[in-house]
Design an enzyme around this catalytic site. Structure first.
Site, PDB file in Angstrom:
ATOM      1  N   GLN A 287     -10.269   8.829 -19.262  1.00  0.00           N
ATOM      2  CA  GLN A 287      -9.965  10.256 -19.151  1.00  0.00           C
ATOM      3  C   GLN A 287     -10.124  10.944 -20.510  1.00  0.00           C
ATOM      4  O   GLN A 287      -9.679  10.402 -21.528  1.00  0.00           O
ATOM      5  CB  GLN A 287      -8.536  10.466 -18.647  1.00  0.00           C
ATOM      6  CG  GLN A 287      -8.350  10.087 -17.184  1.00  0.00           C
ATOM      7  CD  GLN A 287      -8.933  11.089 -16.205  1.00  0.00           C
ATOM      8  OE1 GLN A 287      -9.651  12.021 -16.581  1.00  0.00           O
ATOM      9  NE2 GLN A 287      -8.648  10.894 -14.932  1.00  0.00           N
ATOM     10  N   TYR A 316     -10.413   2.477  -7.610  1.00  0.00           N
ATOM     11  CA  TYR A 316     -11.201   3.245  -8.594  1.00  0.00           C
ATOM     12  C   TYR A 316     -10.477   3.142  -9.937  1.00  0.00           C
ATOM     13  O   TYR A 316     -10.110   4.133 -10.549  1.00  0.00           O
ATOM     14  CB  TYR A 316     -11.351   4.708  -8.180  1.00  0.00           C
ATOM     15  CG  TYR A 316     -11.920   4.900  -6.800  1.00  0.00           C
ATOM     16  CD1 TYR A 316     -13.289   5.110  -6.623  1.00  0.00           C
ATOM     17  CD2 TYR A 316     -11.101   4.863  -5.680  1.00  0.00           C
ATOM     18  CE1 TYR A 316     -13.824   5.283  -5.355  1.00  0.00           C
ATOM     19  CE2 TYR A 316     -11.632   5.030  -4.402  1.00  0.00           C
ATOM     20  CZ  TYR A 316     -12.991   5.242  -4.252  1.00  0.00           C
ATOM     21  OH  TYR A 316     -13.497   5.411  -2.999  1.00  0.00           O
ATOM     22  N   GLU A 337     -13.069  -1.634  -8.912  1.00  0.00           N
ATOM     23  CA  GLU A 337     -13.871  -0.665  -9.655  1.00  0.00           C
ATOM     24  C   GLU A 337     -15.308  -1.185  -9.660  1.00  0.00           C
ATOM     25  O   GLU A 337     -15.520  -2.393  -9.658  1.00  0.00           O
ATOM     26  CB  GLU A 337     -13.247  -0.586 -11.063  1.00  0.00           C
ATOM     27  CG  GLU A 337     -14.142  -0.257 -12.214  1.00  0.00           C
ATOM     28  CD  GLU A 337     -14.564   1.193 -12.230  1.00  0.00           C
ATOM     29  OE1 GLU A 337     -13.725   2.081 -12.046  1.00  0.00           O
ATOM     30  OE2 GLU A 337     -15.782   1.415 -12.417  1.00  0.00           O
ATOM     31  N   ASP A 385      -8.239   7.140  -7.196  1.00  0.00           N
ATOM     32  CA  ASP A 385      -8.676   8.047  -8.267  1.00  0.00           C
ATOM     33  C   ASP A 385     -10.202   8.092  -8.275  1.00  0.00           C
ATOM     34  O   ASP A 385     -10.832   7.660  -9.232  1.00  0.00           O
ATOM     35  CB  ASP A 385      -8.119   7.516  -9.602  1.00  0.00           C
ATOM     36  CG  ASP A 385      -8.365   8.467 -10.752  1.00  0.00           C
ATOM     37  OD1 ASP A 385      -8.865   9.594 -10.521  1.00  0.00           O
ATOM     38  OD2 ASP A 385      -8.065   8.085 -11.900  1.00  0.00           O
ATOM     39  N   CYS A 412     -10.405  14.744  -9.050  1.00  0.00           N
ATOM     40  CA  CYS A 412     -11.029  15.664 -10.001  1.00  0.00           C
ATOM     41  C   CYS A 412     -11.885  16.691  -9.266  1.00  0.00           C
ATOM     42  O   CYS A 412     -12.647  17.420  -9.902  1.00  0.00           O
ATOM     43  CB  CYS A 412     -11.855  14.902 -11.028  1.00  0.00           C
ATOM     44  SG  CYS A 412     -13.125  13.878 -10.296  1.00  0.00           S
TER      45      CYS A 412
HETATM   46  N1  SAH Z   1      -8.400   5.347 -12.645  1.00  0.00           N
HETATM   47  C1  SAH Z   1      -9.253   5.347 -13.799  1.00  0.00           C
HETATM   48  C2  SAH Z   1     -10.696   5.730 -13.492  1.00  0.00           C
HETATM   49  C3  SAH Z   1     -10.934   6.962 -12.683  1.00  0.00           C
HETATM   50  S1  SAH Z   1     -12.595   7.558 -12.671  1.00  0.00           S
HETATM   51  C4  SAH Z   1      -8.671   6.241 -14.878  1.00  0.00           C
HETATM   52  O1  SAH Z   1      -7.727   6.989 -14.641  1.00  0.00           O
HETATM   53  O2  SAH Z   1      -9.150   6.199 -16.008  1.00  0.00           O
HETATM   54  C5  SAH Z   1     -13.271   6.901 -11.236  1.00  0.00           C
HETATM   55  C6  SAH Z   1     -13.727   5.466 -11.377  1.00  0.00           C
HETATM   56  O3  SAH Z   1     -14.249   5.057 -10.102  1.00  0.00           O
HETATM   57  C7  SAH Z   1     -14.836   5.246 -12.379  1.00  0.00           C
HETATM   58  O4  SAH Z   1     -14.422   4.239 -13.281  1.00  0.00           O
HETATM   59  C8  SAH Z   1     -16.029   4.781 -11.540  1.00  0.00           C
HETATM   60  O5  SAH Z   1     -16.806   3.800 -12.199  1.00  0.00           O
HETATM   61  C9  SAH Z   1     -15.362   4.204 -10.317  1.00  0.00           C
HETATM   62  N2  SAH Z   1     -16.117   4.218  -9.059  1.00  0.00           N
HETATM   63  C10 SAH Z   1     -17.110   5.041  -8.679  1.00  0.00           C
HETATM   64  N3  SAH Z   1     -17.487   4.801  -7.410  1.00  0.00           N
HETATM   65  C11 SAH Z   1     -16.694   3.789  -6.968  1.00  0.00           C
HETATM   66  C12 SAH Z   1     -16.590   3.075  -5.733  1.00  0.00           C
HETATM   67  N4  SAH Z   1     -17.380   3.364  -4.701  1.00  0.00           N
HETATM   68  N5  SAH Z   1     -15.661   2.102  -5.627  1.00  0.00           N
HETATM   69  C13 SAH Z   1     -14.847   1.801  -6.672  1.00  0.00           C
HETATM   70  N6  SAH Z   1     -14.910   2.430  -7.859  1.00  0.00           N
HETATM   71  C14 SAH Z   1     -15.825   3.407  -8.018  1.00  0.00           C
END
Ligand code: SAH
Length: 456
Positions: A287, A316, A337, A385, A412
């Site tokens: 973030q 995620y 992830e 997320d 987001c």
């Molecule tokens: N929760 C973390 C990341 C959020 S961003 C934080 O707060 O920092 C969203 C994340 O989802 C990213 O790291 C991205 O690589 C991942 N992502 C994207 N598509 C996805 C999917 N289909 N399944 C799992 N993760 C995914």
């Protein structure tokens, strides 16, 4: 040919009726909308029509005849032009209200859940200089390397030195790195011709740790004097603990390529969130507003109302920041992830913080969640997320099948959040409240936390 109520280059006097979700003023000719930069609702402006499209047009302000009391001074209009800070002409108080109202509207129009409380947006006391990351395009302008940002909807580089919303140490570092590269005669990438070498400079700086990572994104692998350059970067910027070359040979708007090499120091930086230490690799998501992220996570944790015997899913998960923040107060955390380096970071981060009750794996949420449902993981709380496109229907179905008590949705993009909340409602999960947290002051981006609970 279709008749439009206006023509290109005409001048008109209009009143601004509303703002688009991207922060452009809207005026209407009959029912035909025209979008205008740097114009606020209630303002009377003389405009010049720039473009007449099929469904809408664009215009620019020639003169403000009446200004809004909500207007604040913009020191550098390039921040509007480039979309770096497209709401920076609106008072911060009104930015927060604008974001709350966007979420309310979407909950009515898209989710058809008008009764869900949307709380007041939590803002920042000092809503500038918050970004811990910059991704800066590099171009050759008059024989020299130039850094800045693209004009909206174009790839024309506008030179910028003060980005207003970035950590000022990052702003300074961009110029130092640019000048070192210039000294070593490194060629800028030329997008049109797909020639040249250096595409982007990406810089991250830990908000608490002050550790800096510099990523040089190049079109080719062979980097003449790459390591020497990296050493000079470290000498001139002692906070730099990591210089990475990322190789992106494709003709694409995507900034980072797959392949990378460490040119100096470590392959990651570290920073802290809610008391834990995290390692962050170049390709891992993190973030960009650390201060507000702590408030965002704390809100999510409060919504989750965790108990000692809860089994938690962190979907995620990025580098594991949400799950690892709660691991010590629950029974077990499962995270997933898609980015491999992020999952490696998450595993390392668990160990680094002495957490033994968390497992992270690489995979798509919409694949892994049904698998976990079959394996009877039986979570009581699920954090999600996702990126802007929101959740996959398969994920929502599998998540509801395992009947968690609470789902905490960090989003987001309120448009996909609203869509997904409607689907959760069909599956017997009710949205209790939504808390917008302003992670992106001066921009139109909106971050929310929603609490979703199982109906009895
Ligand atoms: N929760 C973390 C990341 C959020 S961003 C934080 O707060 O920092 C969203 C994340 O989802 C990213 O790291 C991205 O690589 C991942 N992502 C994207 N598509 C996805 C999917 N289909 N399944 C799992 N993760 C995914």
């Amino acid at each position: 040919m279709k008749e439009y109520p206006i023509k290109k280059n005409e001048e008109h006097t209009v009143e601004i009726l509303d703002l688009t979700h991207e922060g452009m003023g809207i005026a209407k000719f009959d029912h035909y909308p025209v979008f205008i930069e740097n114009a606020l609702p209630g303002e009377k402006v003389r405009i010049k029509i720039l473009k007449v499209g099929n469904k809408f047009g664009f215009a620019k302000v020639m003169e403000w005849l009446e200004k809004s009391p909500d207007r604040q001074t913009v020191d550098n209009e390039d921040l509007l032009r480039t979309g770096i800070a497209p709401l920076s002409h609106l008072s911060y108080e009104k930015q927060l209200l604008f974001k709350q109202n966007q979420v309310k509207n979407l909950m009515q129009r898209v989710a058809k859940l008008p009764d869900v409380p949307v709380l007041n947006t939590i803002g920042m006391a000092a809503p500038y200089h918050y970004r811990n990351k910059a991704q800066i395009p590099v171009k050759k302008v008059e024989g020299k390397l130039q850094t800045g940002f693209y004009r909206k909807n174009s790839h024309d580089l506008v030179p910028i030195e003060d980005f207003a919303i970035q950590d000022p140490e990052i702003d300074k570092a961009i110029l130092v790195v640019r000048d070192i590269l210039q000294r070593f005669n490194v060629k800028a990438y030329n997008e049109e011709a797909h020639e040249g070498f250096l595409r982007h400079i990406v810089i991250r700086r830990g908000h608490y740790s002050h550790q800096m990572m510099v990523v040089l994104v190049t079109r080719k692998e062979k980097f003449f004097k790459g390591e020497e350059i990296a050493n000079v970067i470290h000498e001139e910027l002692p906070e730099v603990v990591s210089v990475i070359q990322n190789i992106n040979e494709e003709k694409t708007n995507v900034i980072l390529g797959q392949k990378e090499k460490v040119l100096f120091g470590s392959s990651f930086i570290e920073d802290q969130l809610l008391g834990n230490t995290y390692r962050i690799s170049a390709k891992s998501f993190y973030q960009v507003n650390t201060q507000q992220t702590e408030i965002l996570y704390q809100t999510a944790i409060d919504f989750a109302d965790l108990k000692k015997d809860d089994v938690v899913i962190d979907a995620y998960s990025g580098i594991g920041t949400i799950g690892l923040s709660v691991a010590d107060r629950v029974k077990y955390v499962y995270g997933m992830e898609t980015i491999e380096s992020a999952v490696e970071d998450a595993k390392y981060n668990a160990e680094k913080n002495g957490i033994t009750n968390a497992t992270y794996l690489v995979g798509k949420a919409e694949k892994v969640m049904p698998q976990w449902a079959r394996e009877e993981v039986n979570p009581t709380v699920i954090f999600v997320d996702p990126p802007r496109k929101g959740l996959d229907a398969k994920f929502i179905e599998a998540a509801c099948e395992v009947e968690p008590e609470r789902i905490v949705y960090i989003s987001c993009n309120p448009a996909t959040l609203a869509r997904d909340l409607a689907f959760f409602a069909e599956k017997g999960y009710q949205t209790k409240k939504i808390q917008p947290v302003d992670l992106f002051p001066q921009t139109h981006h909106i971050e929310c936390v929603a609490l979703i609970t199982r109906m009895d």
